[in-house]
Structure formats: C-alpha cells, structure tokens
Design a protein around this motif. Structure first.
Motif, PDB file in Angstrom:
ATOM      1  N   GLN A 195       0.831  -1.203   0.000  1.00 43.91           N
ATOM      2  CA  GLN A 195       0.000   0.000   0.000  1.00 43.91           C
ATOM      3  C   GLN A 195       0.866   1.253   0.000  1.00 43.91           C
ATOM      4  O   GLN A 195       0.544   2.245  -0.665  1.00 43.91           O
ATOM      5  CB  GLN A 195      -0.932  -0.010   1.204  1.00 43.91           C
ATOM      6  CG  GLN A 195      -1.973  -1.119   1.167  1.00 43.91           C
ATOM      7  CD  GLN A 195      -2.832  -1.149   2.421  1.00 43.91           C
ATOM      8  OE1 GLN A 195      -2.606  -0.389   3.368  1.00 43.91           O
ATOM      9  NE2 GLN A 195      -3.826  -2.027   2.439  1.00 43.91           N
ATOM     10  N   LEU A 196       1.968   1.206   0.767  1.00 41.99           N
ATOM     11  CA  LEU A 196       2.874   2.354   0.818  1.00 41.99           C
ATOM     12  C   LEU A 196       3.492   2.629  -0.557  1.00 41.99           C
ATOM     13  O   LEU A 196       3.592   3.783  -0.994  1.00 41.99           O
ATOM     14  CB  LEU A 196       3.971   2.103   1.850  1.00 41.99           C
ATOM     15  CG  LEU A 196       5.061   3.174   1.977  1.00 41.99           C
ATOM     16  CD1 LEU A 196       4.445   4.525   2.343  1.00 41.99           C
ATOM     17  CD2 LEU A 196       6.098   2.770   3.022  1.00 41.99           C
ATOM     18  N   LYS A 197       3.900   1.569  -1.256  1.00 38.58           N
ATOM     19  CA  LYS A 197       4.466   1.742  -2.597  1.00 38.58           C
ATOM     20  C   LYS A 197       3.441   2.348  -3.550  1.00 38.58           C
ATOM     21  O   LYS A 197       3.765   3.206  -4.371  1.00 38.58           O
ATOM     22  CB  LYS A 197       4.950   0.392  -3.125  1.00 38.58           C
ATOM     23  CG  LYS A 197       6.186  -0.143  -2.412  1.00 38.58           C
ATOM     24  CD  LYS A 197       6.598  -1.493  -2.983  1.00 38.58           C
ATOM     25  CE  LYS A 197       7.823  -2.042  -2.262  1.00 38.58           C
ATOM     26  NZ  LYS A 197       8.223  -3.379  -2.779  1.00 38.58           N
ATOM     27  N   GLN A 198       2.187   1.884  -3.433  1.00 39.64           N
ATOM     28  CA  GLN A 198       1.144   2.424  -4.292  1.00 39.64           C
ATOM     29  C   GLN A 198       0.915   3.909  -4.008  1.00 39.64           C
ATOM     30  O   GLN A 198       0.759   4.719  -4.933  1.00 39.64           O
ATOM     31  CB  GLN A 198      -0.150   1.645  -4.102  1.00 39.64           C
ATOM     32  CG  GLN A 198      -0.080   0.206  -4.586  1.00 39.64           C
ATOM     33  CD  GLN A 198      -1.375  -0.542  -4.334  1.00 39.64           C
ATOM     34  OE1 GLN A 198      -2.335   0.013  -3.798  1.00 39.64           O
ATOM     35  NE2 GLN A 198      -1.404  -1.813  -4.713  1.00 39.64           N
ATOM     36  N   VAL A 199       0.908   4.275  -2.717  1.00 38.70           N
ATOM     37  CA  VAL A 199       0.720   5.683  -2.345  1.00 38.70           C
ATOM     38  C   VAL A 199       1.870   6.536  -2.868  1.00 38.70           C
ATOM     39  O   VAL A 199       1.665   7.635  -3.403  1.00 38.70           O
ATOM     40  CB  VAL A 199       0.596   5.811  -0.811  1.00 38.70           C
ATOM     41  CG1 VAL A 199       0.634   7.285  -0.394  1.00 38.70           C
ATOM     42  CG2 VAL A 199      -0.692   5.170  -0.329  1.00 38.70           C
ATOM     43  N   ARG A 200       3.105   6.032  -2.714  1.00 40.10           N
ATOM     44  CA  ARG A 200       4.260   6.781  -3.208  1.00 40.10           C
ATOM     45  C   ARG A 200       4.209   6.942  -4.728  1.00 40.10           C
ATOM     46  O   ARG A 200       4.533   8.012  -5.262  1.00 40.10           O
ATOM     47  CB  ARG A 200       5.549   6.064  -2.806  1.00 40.10           C
ATOM     48  CG  ARG A 200       5.903   6.217  -1.327  1.00 40.10           C
ATOM     49  CD  ARG A 200       7.134   5.417  -0.980  1.00 40.10           C
ATOM     50  NE  ARG A 200       7.561   5.675   0.384  1.00 40.10           N
ATOM     51  CZ  ARG A 200       8.536   5.004   1.001  1.00 40.10           C
ATOM     52  NH1 ARG A 200       9.159   4.041   0.357  1.00 40.10           N
ATOM     53  NH2 ARG A 200       8.859   5.299   2.246  1.00 40.10           N
ATOM     54  N   GLU A 201       3.794   5.891  -5.434  1.00 39.81           N
ATOM     55  CA  GLU A 201       3.701   5.977  -6.883  1.00 39.81           C
ATOM     56  C   GLU A 201       2.625   6.981  -7.296  1.00 39.81           C
ATOM     57  O   GLU A 201       2.822   7.777  -8.230  1.00 39.81           O
ATOM     58  CB  GLU A 201       3.373   4.590  -7.461  1.00 39.81           C
ATOM     59  CG  GLU A 201       3.291   4.537  -8.976  1.00 39.81           C
ATOM     60  CD  GLU A 201       4.608   4.823  -9.657  1.00 39.81           C
ATOM     61  OE1 GLU A 201       4.580   5.190 -10.843  1.00 39.81           O
ATOM     62  OE2 GLU A 201       5.656   4.678  -8.994  1.00 39.81           O
ATOM     63  N   GLU A 202       1.502   6.966  -6.589  1.00 39.39           N
ATOM     64  CA  GLU A 202       0.449   7.933  -6.886  1.00 39.39           C
ATOM     65  C   GLU A 202       0.924   9.353  -6.613  1.00 39.39           C
ATOM     66  O   GLU A 202       0.659  10.272  -7.398  1.00 39.39           O
ATOM     67  CB  GLU A 202      -0.801   7.615  -6.058  1.00 39.39           C
ATOM     68  CG  GLU A 202      -1.487   6.320  -6.469  1.00 39.39           C
ATOM     69  CD  GLU A 202      -2.650   5.982  -5.568  1.00 39.39           C
ATOM     70  OE1 GLU A 202      -2.884   6.747  -4.598  1.00 39.39           O
ATOM     71  OE2 GLU A 202      -3.321   4.962  -5.805  1.00 39.39           O
ATOM     72  N   ASN A 203       1.635   9.545  -5.494  1.00 41.82           N
ATOM     73  CA  ASN A 203       2.164  10.876  -5.180  1.00 41.82           C
ATOM     74  C   ASN A 203       3.168  11.335  -6.231  1.00 41.82           C
ATOM     75  O   ASN A 203       3.201  12.506  -6.606  1.00 41.82           O
ATOM     76  CB  ASN A 203       2.820  10.870  -3.802  1.00 41.82           C
ATOM     77  CG  ASN A 203       1.816  10.737  -2.675  1.00 41.82           C
ATOM     78  OD1 ASN A 203       0.624  11.007  -2.866  1.00 41.82           O
ATOM     79  ND2 ASN A 203       2.272  10.314  -1.509  1.00 41.82           N
ATOM     80  N   ARG A 204       4.011  10.403  -6.710  1.00 44.29           N
ATOM     81  CA  ARG A 204       4.990  10.757  -7.732  1.00 44.29           C
ATOM     82  C   ARG A 204       4.300  11.215  -9.015  1.00 44.29           C
ATOM     83  O   ARG A 204       4.697  12.205  -9.641  1.00 44.29           O
ATOM     84  CB  ARG A 204       5.892   9.558  -8.029  1.00 44.29           C
ATOM     85  CG  ARG A 204       7.039   9.856  -8.989  1.00 44.29           C
ATOM     86  CD  ARG A 204       7.803   8.590  -9.330  1.00 44.29           C
ATOM     87  NE  ARG A 204       6.968   7.630 -10.031  1.00 44.29           N
ATOM     88  CZ  ARG A 204       6.683   7.703 -11.332  1.00 44.29           C
ATOM     89  NH1 ARG A 204       7.179   8.688 -12.068  1.00 44.29           N
ATOM     90  NH2 ARG A 204       5.921   6.777 -11.897  1.00 44.29           N
ATOM     91  N   LYS A 205       3.249  10.499  -9.394  1.00 42.71           N
ATOM     92  CA  LYS A 205       2.522  10.884 -10.606  1.00 42.71           C
ATOM     93  C   LYS A 205       1.844  12.226 -10.433  1.00 42.71           C
ATOM     94  O   LYS A 205       1.824  13.045 -11.362  1.00 42.71           O
ATOM     95  CB  LYS A 205       1.489   9.801 -10.951  1.00 42.71           C
ATOM     96  CG  LYS A 205       2.094   8.489 -11.412  1.00 42.71           C
ATOM     97  CD  LYS A 205       1.011   7.483 -11.766  1.00 42.71           C
ATOM     98  CE  LYS A 205       1.620   6.173 -12.259  1.00 42.71           C
ATOM     99  NZ  LYS A 205       0.581   5.169 -12.584  1.00 42.71           N
TER     100      LYS A 205
END
Length: 591
Positions: A195-205
């Motif tokens: 979930q943390l990786k998904q949140v970081r990827e969303e924030n990066r985008k």
C-alpha cells in the motif's frame, strides 16, 4: 524376582510415555519456530534490511519483537491509515488494561475474604481453589494487556522494547509463538508495504503532473508577456565557492523548478518567479543551449533592424563576467563570444538575400567616465566620448571609435583587445573583480537585395560591475573610489527600475551615465534580456535578496520595440547627403 522386574519395567514404560509425548511436542515447537524464523528472514531480505545479530544472553523474541516494532513504526510514519489504526488499538487496549486491573483488584479482595471465611467454616478446599484460579486467569489477561500496551507504545514513538526482565521474555515468547502470529504480522507488513508503494507511486505521478502543468502554464505566460513587450529576466545561481564553504556557509538559495527561485530568510522562505532559472550545476553549454531559442531570436531581431540588449546584473563575485564573457582560456565561453559566432552564422545563411555590414564599438564606464577600449593609455584618457540619442530614441556613443568586422574571428580579436584594456582588480570577494561597466555595441546594417530596403539593428551586450561592500571586499584607496562610483551608478539604475516598474511620469535617466547609455534598453525601444546572477551562500543573503527584488521589478517593465527600417528611396537620399557633406561627386542617377 522375574515378576518384580517385569512390574518395574512396566512402571518405567508408564512413566516414560508422557516424556515421549512432551519430546514430540518440543520437536514440533522447534520446527514451528524455525519456520517462523525463515519467514521473518525472507521478509527482512526482501526489504534489504540487515538481520541483526542475536545477543547470547537475549532471548530470540527480543530481536524478533524489536524488528517487528521498527518495521511497524516505519510504516506508521509513512501511512496515515496505519498510524490511525495503531492509535485506535492503543486506546482500546488502554481501556481493556484499566478494566482488567479493576477486575483483578476486586476479585483479589473477594477471593481473600472468601478464603478467610471458608477456612473458618472448614469448607471444601476445591471451592477455595476456584477463586484462586479465576484470579490467576485475570492476572494472565492483565499481563497480556500490559505487554500489548508496551508494544503499541513502542510502535507509536519508535523506541525499541526493553526485554531485560527475565519474567517478561518467556511470556513474550509464548505470545509470539501462539498460532500463526508471526506469519500474520509478516503478511500485514507486506500488505502495508505494498500500500505504501502504491501511495508513493500515486504521489509521484501527482507531482509530475503538477510540475508539467506548472511548466506549461509559465511557458505560455512568458510567451504572452513577450508579446506584450515585457523585459525577459533569467536567473543564474552560481555554485558555492571554496571560500564560502571554508567559512561554513550554508546554502540559502535553491531552484524549485525551471522558473522559480526560493530563498531561506530569517522570516521564512521567499519565492521569486523568472522566465528561466539555472542552478549551480548548469554549465555554460546548458545555459546557452537552454536559452538558444530566445538567444537566437534576439540575435535575429538585431539583424532584422531591432534594438536588442542583453545585460548581466548582480552582486560582485556572483558570476556576471563568467556568464557574459566566460573563462580566461575560453574553454567555457560566455554569451558575448557566442553572440559573435551566432551573428555571422545567421549572416552566412542569408548572404544570398542580403548585403550586410557589421561594425562595433567597445566602451567601459569607469569612475563615471566613458572610455574607448579600442584605445589605451593617454590616448584613451584624452578621447572624449559622449552619450547621444537620435530621433528614434536609439542611444549611441559619439566620439567612440567604430571598427568594421567581417568575421566572428575578427570580432573576437577586437573583443580580446577591449578586455585587455578593461580595469580589473583582485578583492576579497573575487580574484578578477570588474572595476567598470563593460558596454559592447554591435551595429548590423542589412540591405535587402530584392527591394533595396535597409535596416539598422544594434545589439548591446553589457557586463555590469557588481555592487559591493568595502567591509567584505577590503577595498581601499583607488579601489574604494571605484566601488563608490560603481555603487552610485547601480543605485541610479535601481531608481530607474523602480520608477519604470511603478509607472511614474518622470524616469531619472540623467542621474548617471550608466542609466543614460541603457535608456533605450530599459523602458525604451529595445528587446531586452536581463540575467541576474546570485550567490547561494547565506553570508550574501542581503545582496541576493536585493538583486532578486530588482530583477522582479525589471520583469514588469514594458519596452516598445520598433524596427529601424528605411525604404530604398530614403536610403538613397541619405547616401547622397553623406556624399555631399564629404565633398564627393554625386551622379545624376543617384539624385
């Protein structure tokens, strides 16, 4: 005798059966423990976390619990949902802990009273044991709540749990060994990490999209401002110098993006917006190539008959001369030598359509006196150069020697001669500090071979001397006089910038020769580019803020660029008049 031995053997077998069962259970527990240990090891290896060594005197649960707590704390720090969940669990367990303590105190008191009363009445011992067992059960529940509370508290604050108490370790071992507890914790950690990786990827985008939209918005905004005639302003932040690093100076200036500068001040960060921003990592090639489209357009405008000005502004030692001129060996040439090449490259491309004539003068404003850099010594001192304006508002230097150039190499040779005659000196702020303002004027006359029209363009390249404080530069005697003259002219330039940005009816151009010679570049008819150079060190914070504030005001100034174009007839009449004034014969066809 035989009968006795058989009975003894049978007795031994009966007593060994429980031991064999316990041994089997122990083997199962060991296998389960090894399995959980392998799962935790794989989890740690997948996270590239080094496996901590297990102290000899510390139970395995100590290391296991510490690692789980650290991982859980890291996840809680990154994922707000996990942090809220742990806070909720902490609050629920705190309430359960308080209730367990209250029940235990109440039950302990009741059991003690009942025991005393039953003993007096000679009651059944089994009845007495029931209350004691209930108290023990409550004590176990209370202990589990206390350990859980300790673990949750460690997860919240990030502290490692202390397991020095020998009584605590077995209970923790037992809690961690129940069922699939460790495996469940590992699975939850993996789930939270995903979930943390998904949140970081969303924030990066989101950040990438925001930066892209912001860049496009500023790009189109700059295009609109350029169409309005606004002066373009670039900002360049030089790298930290060795002297600043040796003094322990901190970096106070940085780039938010290609268009924004942020400055850390005692009152908090300040942000400035410019048409382009270059960090200390940008090389000469990066600056020139990034500005190549605008730079080429400005050079082309000068050839097409417009008045164009590119000048550098900033504190002494901020890198203005490096930006405009380059280094001494010309391994990293600046804007001026690159402009020479760009002019003749464009002329070469249009040689079949136009007939060009390039002439140049090179001046310096030293101690409020204009000097011709093509001359040296007594001749330069005796030559009087005055600033004049023609009817179209074009500024020119009357009395200055003008030379023609037929190639970029010839123009660069003249430039080197001028730089050799320029006043420079070493100060505490700069090894080669410019003690004068350098003004290069390149005039381009182009005649259209098709219709005979003639255009006159001027490219002004200005390397301003930097403002300075005597306490920082260590200026004395002649250098102090030079510094005062520089600061006075820059102060007059600041007054002009303030008046133009405030749209005052009177612009104080006449307060200094510097403002007079730049009159057509600021608020005049020129297409102007200003490159503000700043130091990143906090020891130059005041000067940096002053430069950025002035540059921000310059961005609001509007010039009305006009093309200096004459028809074929007017050009012929001017040529006849010049011949008549010089006494040359005039043909009838020319009249």
């Amino acid at each position: 005798m035989t009968t006795v031995l058989v009975k003894q053997t049978e007795g031994c077998s009966d007593t060994e059966l429980p031991l064999e069962g316990a041994q089997a259970c122990l083997e199962e527990l060991k296998e389960s423990l090894y399995k959980k240990e392998r799962e935790i090891t794989e989890l740690l290896e997948s996270e590239q976390t080094p496996i901590p060594p297990i102290p000899v005197a510390q139970p395995p649960c100590a290391v296991l619990l510490r690692v789980v707590v650290e991982k859980a704390h890291d996840i809680c720090s990154e994922v707000s949902e996990a942090r809220l969940l742990v806070d909720h669990m902490f609050e629920e367990n705190r309430v359960a802990l308080a209730q367990a303590r209250e029940k235990l105190d109440h039950m302990s008191q009741m059991t003690a009273d009942d025991n005393n009363r039953k003993e007096e009445d000679n009651s059944d011992p089994e009845w007495l044991d029931c209350g004691t067992e209930h108290v023990l059960l409550l004590q176990e529940t209370l202990r589990e709540c206390e350990i859980t509370q300790m673990a949750l508290d460690c997860i919240r604050v990030g502290d490692s749990p202390s397991l020095s108490d020998c009584d605590t370790a077995p209970e923790l071992d037992e809690m961690l060994g129940k069922g699939e507890g460790v495996k469940s914790v590992g699975q939850q950690l993996l789930l939270l990490q995903d979930q943390l990786k998904q949140v970081r990827e969303e924030n990066r985008k989101v950040v990438e999209n925001y930066t892209s939209e912001r860049t496009m918005r500023k790009k189109y905004y700059n295009m609109v401002e350029d169409m309005k005639g606004k002066i373009r302003v670039f900002c360049r932040i030089r790298p930290m110098s060795r002297a600043e690093a040796a003094q322990g100076g901190a970096i106070a200036v940085g780039c938010l993006d290609d268009y924004s500068v942020t400055v850390e001040t005692p009152r908090g960060p300040r942000e400035f917006q410019f048409d382009r921003v270059f960090s200390g990592k940008s090389s000469q090639e990066d600056v020139f190539q990034d500005t190549n489209s605008l730079f080429s357009r400005l050079i082309q405008s000068a050839i097409d008959g417009f008045n164009v000005c590119i000048f550098a502004y900033g504190q002494t030692g901020s890198g203005k001369t490096f930006t405009m001129v380059g280094d001494r060996d010309q391994k990293s040439p600046g804007i001026m030598p690159r402009a020479f090449n760009a002019i003749f490259d464009i002329l070469q491309e249009n040689a079949t359509k136009f007939d060009f004539k390039v002439s140049v003068n090179m001046l310096e404003l030293y101690n409020d006196r204009l000097q011709d850099l093509f001359l040296s010594g007594a001749e330069a001192q005796s030559r009087r150069v005055e600033i004049k304006r023609n009817r179209k508002g074009l500024v020119f230097a009357q009395g200055a020697e003008t030379k023609e150039a037929s190639s970029a190499g010839e123009l660069f040779a003249m430039f080197q001669q001028a730089c050799a005659n320029r006043h420079i000196a070493a100060t505490k702020m700069n090894v080669e500090s410019s003690r004068s303002h350098l003004i290069i004027g390149i005039m381009v006359e182009s005649r259209n071979l098709t219709n005979g029209s003639v255009s006159f363009g001027k490219l002004s390249l200005v390397d301003l001397a930097g403002s300075e404080r005597a306490a920082k530069t260590g200026a004395k005697d002649d250098q102090l006089k030079e510094a005062n003259s520089i600061n006075k002219s820059l102060s007059a330039l600041g007054d002009v910038i303030s008046a133009l940005s405030s749209e005052l009816p009177h612009i104080p151009y006449r307060n200094s020769k510097l403002t007079q010679i730049m009159q057509d570049s600021l608020g005049g008819n020129a297409k102007t580019l200003m490159v503000v150079n700043v130091s990143p060190s906090d020891c130059n914070l005041d000067e940096t803020l002053t430069s950025l504030i002035y540059a921000t005001r310059v961005k609001t100034i509007t010039n009305i660029a006009q093309r200096n174009l004459e028809s074929k007839e007017i050009a012929q009449l001017k040529e006849v008049i010049m011949k008549l004034r010089s006494g040359q014969p005039v043909e009838d066809e020319e009249v």
